[in-house]
Design an enzyme around this catalytic site. Structure first.
Site, PDB file in Angstrom:
ATOM      1  N   GLY A 216      55.466 -14.403  20.337  1.00 42.94           N
ATOM      2  CA  GLY A 216      54.584 -13.741  21.287  1.00 42.94           C
ATOM      3  C   GLY A 216      55.237 -12.485  21.841  1.00 42.94           C
ATOM      4  O   GLY A 216      56.029 -11.803  21.178  1.00 42.94           O
ATOM      5  N   SER A 217      54.952 -12.197  23.096  1.00 34.20           N
ATOM      6  CA  SER A 217      55.331 -10.904  23.675  1.00 34.20           C
ATOM      7  C   SER A 217      56.821 -10.709  23.895  1.00 34.20           C
ATOM      8  O   SER A 217      57.265  -9.578  24.130  1.00 34.20           O
ATOM      9  CB  SER A 217      54.592 -10.693  24.993  1.00 34.20           C
TER      10      SER A 217
END
Length: 488
Positions: A216-217
């Site tokens: 993810g981020s």
């Protein structure tokens, strides 16, 4: 000698020769193979015939041996706070062999290592009982406790590293197990082992090292590093010329942002609020090959050895432009271990120098003489010091003014940098997302600790409330504070 007797003599001679060849083949060529054979009971009996050496944390043993008075397996392994330390120690079982440090350093712990030959010989003359040597770890008891208690009943993992050296300070994985429950070979031990084998929550899985997740981020830190190192961004506060909406290359789909203000946002602002569009575009601008190169400098696409093996994190070398854009925000088929993301945070905190992670400080003989002392080893330099300092500026902005506020340790003279991540997964992102947080603490003397936290699942938490800033950041904060307090 008549002809028949000569033939019998030759035949007998050939039999003796064959026997000698076979005997030497078994004793010298196949000796190691047979010694390591799982069905060779003598090896297991020898392993537990004497008191086993210990695995040491903060100068104290977290393992032990108890005399069971068994005629075959004399000493049984015991563990202090077994579930907390299992991801570090592994297990040593009379029935089910051993793994992790217990297996890798079995020769030292049993006293059978060639480097302990003098100690074994001396004990023969002095009449002392044979003992194993010790494995002294780099782990911090305070950091490990903070990590384990922070995870609690959540499914997840924590890795903490000392950036300047690469020493692993914490390595936690939950749910966990107690290696003491199957250290013997009784029916009770068998029942405990089978229960663990059947447990759908996989408590024996070392999630810190052996599980790979979509990052993810948190992967946006790697993309930001690639953009800066390849000259796609020179001023972190300048607009990035990112349209809103931003269409994924080779696709009719638009990139979804979960934050506002992403159109033309600067790199600094994009990291603070976690703009998908900005980082997808930057990943495309950098290009797949340069993104692969940067990811591999941080350790992706290769197994790591601590010395316990860690699975290889993955950044695809063959994907198309659309896949690269999605991978640049930590989605598509990008996958990573918690150890790998702790390495990313560690390299940033150490001004661009990535040290090889390790968790065995030294090996000791039974009389605590040092047999081997491990030293810090530089692994790579993913980014320049200038780029690392720009990344620090942005990550500290995430904590002071962005989504990572719950990681701030609020201690005088300490700055905290971090990045949150909420990774979608499952078919059509149907499963509960993973909550990530990577961070470091910084003082005037440099960074004493970098941390990666992942929470796979948390009972009683609504899907919409799952976030790296909400679930994972407080755990990272607790671990960093534990390390900082031990250094003050």
């Amino acid at each position: 000698m008549n002809k028949p007797l000569r033939r019998v003599a030759i035949f007998c001679g050939l039999l003796v020769l064959a026997l000698l060849i076979r005997d030497n083949w078994i004793q010298y060529v196949r000796a190691d193979e047979l010694n390591a054979h799982p069905k060779n009971r003598r090896v297991t009996i020898e392993r537990y015939a004497n008191e086993r050496g210990n695995i040491i944390v903060d100068g104290k043993p977290i393992t032990g041996s108890v005399d069971s008075q068994d005629p075959y397996y004399r000493f049984k392994r015991t563990y202090t706070d077994g579930p907390m330390w299992a991801p570090v120690t592994g297990y040593a079982s009379q029935a089910y062999d051993a793994n992790q440090i217990e297996k890798i350093e079995d020769g030292i712990l049993t006293g059978n290592d060639d480097r302990l030959f003098f100690d074994r010989t001396l004990s023969m003359f002095t009449g002392d009982k044979k003992k194993g040597g010790n494995v002294v770890t780099t782990l911090s008891g305070a950091a490990q406790k903070a990590a384990f208690e922070g995870l609690g009943d959540k499914t997840g993992a924590v890795v903490a590293i000392e950036p300047k050296t690469g020493k692993i300070l914490a390595l936690a994985s939950t749910p966990s197990y107690d290696p003491s429950t199957f250290a013997g070979y009784s029916g009770k031990d068998e029942k405990a082992w089978l229960a663990l084998e059947k447990d759908k929550n996989k408590p024996k899985l070392n999630r810190a090292l052996r599980e790979i997740y979509p990052p993810g981020s948190v992967f946006k830190v790697v993309t930001a590093a690639a953009a800066l190192e390849n000259g796609k961004v020179t001023d972190v506060d300048a607009p990035t010329d990112t349209p809103e909406p931003y269409k994924i290359p080779l696709s009719t789909r638009n990139m979804v942002n979960h934050a506002g203000g992403c159109e033309n946002a600067s790199l600094n602002e994009a990291l603070r609020v976690s703009c998908n569009s900005v980082f997808a575009k930057l990943g495309d601008d950098v290009g797949r090959d340069k993104m692969v190169e940067m990811a591999e400098k941080f350790g992706f696409n290769a197994e790591q050895f601590t010395p316990v093996r860690s699975a290889a994190s993955v950044y695809d070398k063959q994907m198309d432009r659309g896949g690269n854009a999605l991978s640049s925000i930590g989605q598509f088929n990008t996958a990573t271990t918690p150890l790998q993301m702790a390495m990313v945070a560690s390299a940033v905190a150490n001004d661009g120098k990535l040290m090889k992670p390790y968790m065995i400080d030294k090996l000791e003989s039974p009389n605590v003489d040092v047999i081997k002392q491990n030293e810090p080893e530089e692994m790579s330099r993913p980014v320049s010091a200038e780029t690392a300092q720009k990344l620090q500026q942005m990550m500290e902005n995430v904590v002071s003014k962005g989504t990572g506020a719950k990681a701030d340790v609020n201690m005088n003279g300490v700055r905290v940098g971090g990045k949150t991540g909420t990774a979608q997964h499952g078919e059509k992102n149907s499963k509960r997302p993973y909550a990530w947080f990577i961070s470091y603490a910084m003082t005037d003397q440099g960074s004493p600790v970098a941390v990666a936290v992942i929470v796979e699942d948390s009972e009683g938490t609504n899907r919409e409330d799952i976030s790296g800033g909400g679930l994972a950041a407080p755990i990272a904060k607790a671990v960093m504070k534990a390390v900082l307090k031990t250094r003050s």
